[in-house]
Motif scaffolding. Sequence first.
Motif, short mmCIF file in Angstrom:
data_model
loop_
_atom_site.label_atom_id
_atom_site.label_comp_id
_atom_site.label_asym_id
_atom_site.label_seq_id
_atom_site.Cartn_x
_atom_site.Cartn_y
_atom_site.Cartn_z
N HIS A 99 9.45 65.22 29.77
CA HIS A 99 8.30 65.35 30.95
C HIS A 99 7.02 66.40 31.52
O HIS A 99 6.19 66.87 31.50
CB HIS A 99 8.43 64.74 32.16
CG HIS A 99 9.08 65.07 32.90
ND1 HIS A 99 8.73 66.69 33.98
CD2 HIS A 99 10.61 64.71 33.22
CE1 HIS A 99 9.77 66.85 34.61
NE2 HIS A 99 11.04 65.76 34.80
N ASP A 100 8.08 67.89 30.94
CA ASP A 100 7.73 69.01 30.93
C ASP A 100 6.25 69.86 29.73
O ASP A 100 5.87 70.48 30.58
CB ASP A 100 8.95 70.11 31.51
CG ASP A 100 9.77 70.57 32.17
OD1 ASP A 100 8.84 70.21 33.35
OD2 ASP A 100 10.78 70.85 32.63
N VAL A 108 6.59 70.74 35.41
CA VAL A 108 7.05 70.88 37.16
C VAL A 108 8.68 70.59 37.29
O VAL A 108 9.52 69.66 37.06
CB VAL A 108 6.31 69.78 38.10
CG1 VAL A 108 6.79 69.60 39.97
CG2 VAL A 108 4.25 70.24 37.62
N THR A 109 9.10 70.92 38.17
CA THR A 109 10.02 70.72 39.01
C THR A 109 11.03 70.42 40.87
O THR A 109 11.28 70.90 41.45
CB THR A 109 11.69 71.73 38.61
OG1 THR A 109 11.03 72.46 37.14
CG2 THR A 109 12.66 71.47 38.52
N PRO A 110 10.48 68.90 40.56
CA PRO A 110 11.04 68.62 41.79
C PRO A 110 12.45 68.73 42.04
O PRO A 110 13.23 68.20 41.20
CB PRO A 110 10.18 66.87 41.58
CG PRO A 110 10.41 66.55 40.27
CD PRO A 110 10.05 67.83 39.70
N GLU A 126 16.66 68.37 39.41
CA GLU A 126 16.50 69.74 38.61
C GLU A 126 18.25 68.77 38.17
O GLU A 126 18.13 68.20 37.60
CB GLU A 126 17.39 70.56 40.36
CG GLU A 126 16.44 70.52 41.42
CD GLU A 126 16.75 71.29 42.52
OE1 GLU A 126 18.02 71.50 42.27
OE2 GLU A 126 16.18 71.73 43.69
N SER A 127 17.50 70.16 36.76
CA SER A 127 18.82 70.99 35.75
C SER A 127 20.02 70.85 36.64
O SER A 127 20.50 71.18 37.12
CB SER A 127 18.12 71.27 34.62
OG SER A 127 17.52 70.60 34.15
N THR A 128 21.28 70.13 36.01
CA THR A 128 22.24 70.63 36.30
C THR A 128 23.25 71.00 34.57
O THR A 128 22.64 70.62 33.48
CB THR A 128 23.10 69.34 36.61
OG1 THR A 128 23.07 68.27 35.14
CG2 THR A 128 23.17 68.32 37.71
N ARG A 142 4.85 74.80 27.96
CA ARG A 142 5.11 74.45 29.48
C ARG A 142 5.09 74.63 30.13
O ARG A 142 4.69 74.42 31.37
CB ARG A 142 7.36 74.92 28.89
CG ARG A 142 7.72 74.35 29.97
CD ARG A 142 9.04 74.72 29.73
NE ARG A 142 9.90 74.05 30.85
CZ ARG A 142 9.83 74.09 31.83
NH1 ARG A 142 9.47 75.60 33.32
NH2 ARG A 142 11.24 74.09 33.25
N ASN A 143 4.86 76.13 30.71
CA ASN A 143 4.12 76.50 32.00
C ASN A 143 2.31 75.80 32.38
O ASN A 143 2.09 75.65 33.26
CB ASN A 143 3.63 78.16 31.59
CG ASN A 143 4.83 78.80 31.05
OD1 ASN A 143 5.96 78.44 31.92
ND2 ASN A 143 4.49 79.82 31.18
#
Length: 493
Positions: A352-353, A333-335, A339-341, A328-329
């Motif tokens: 996609h991570d 990328v978290t544009p 963002e997660s909810t 994952r690293n």
Amino acid sequence: MDNLQETTVMDETLDPSDWTDVRALSHRIVDDAIGYLRDVRDRPVWREMPAEVRAFFNAPMPREPAPIADVYGDVVRNVMAYPMGNIHPRFWSWYMGSSNFTGALGDFLAAVQGSNLGGGNHAAGLMDSQVVDWCKEMVGFPASASGTLVSGGSMANIIGLTVARNAKAGVDVRERGVGAIPRPLRYYASEQVHSCHRKAMEALGLGNRALQRISTDADLRIDVGALKTAIAEDRAAGFKPACVIGTAGTVNTGAIDDLQALATLAAEEDLWFHVDGCIGALIAIAPQNRSLVAGIEQAHSVALDPHKWLHAPFEAGCALVRDASAHRNTFAVTPEYLESTPRGLASGQWLHDYGLQTSRGFRALKIWMALKQHGVEKFGRLIDQNIAQAGYLTRRIEAEPALELTAPTTINIVCFRHRQDGASEERLKAFNTEIMLRLQEEGIAALSDTTVRGRHCLRVAITNHRTRREDLDLLVCETLRVGKEIAAAALPV
């Protein structure tokens, strides 16, 4: 207030205004598809397209609508009639699966549902993860490992090798780039390694020279002693050995590196151990032959192809990585717009991570449906069946004085050629190439060719669940027939 006159606008859609005709045509398409697969053995493996068919593909871009029945008619006449041929029982050219009808239904349903597998809280995302879990179990990876479905083996290998680069670079490559790596990295693979690994080295910014091709033994497996020497020499020269690539089934001959020895060496030398298992990783589920890939379960990453020996319709590859955090690293990328909810659609995992694609097709359904219908044990037996068929063909070739093997048969790839007394290597290549082309043009069988240690040969890769032993008998007979015809005519080849 201004007097605004509202104009009535008819909103357009791609859905039909009346579904009746579409329903009738859809039933016809399914009926035709069943017949297409049912009767595949009665058709030529491959045939050349006539000039008028080639001209069809130069038609201008359509600007006006056409009846869907007419569109389907074009497809039947110009596409379905001239396939590559890889679903045919006598297609043995390149290493491909032969698809299956249940998988085709899965592809259809996936397209109808239309989910984007970039991630999110929906059923397709959970099924994608489930299929990856099944792939982990097939090769003996722990449940804690991660993975991702990709387009095929080339991309699966790039995923694994990218994680290896980032894990072994010694710097934050994502932030600083490959130019910041203090010592140039070195990857190692046998000289028989698939060409996609060169592309990977180039795409990763390491360059082709970063991939050291190691000599092979008599069975065309990587020479572990030569590998140890190369690692020591590179260290002494200031390079950083980073990754060894074990091949579970080379594309030329199907040779399988000693994966257990490579796993031990990688641990001793602190190397990332990646296995290119696009040809042979799934032998791990074959009851009679699974010992051939012993050691694959010790890899740090594995590339495999469900569209080969799981016979999923194209395209379907899978990359597995033992260290889920490292995986994952490497890609996450978290544009702000993804963002997660805590609840709702964005509360699911972002798939996609774990790769390069943000938008991803629903590849899992076609694999899932076929595995559920047939069970993994049947797929394992089919792998054993193909390997047994390759052994049968090998014996048939050995029994024919006019034919000779050009490489050991390890799994399901048979390399051979037609002899010609007193002929040079150049003449033998031309002679055997002409045999191959005539077999293709006559629709009898599709073979490929390659060169192994300087000797050109014909190559039969048996990954087809429709192949029977009588098909292999026919191949031997027709190869001998065509060879005699060419020799008798004394034609230039």
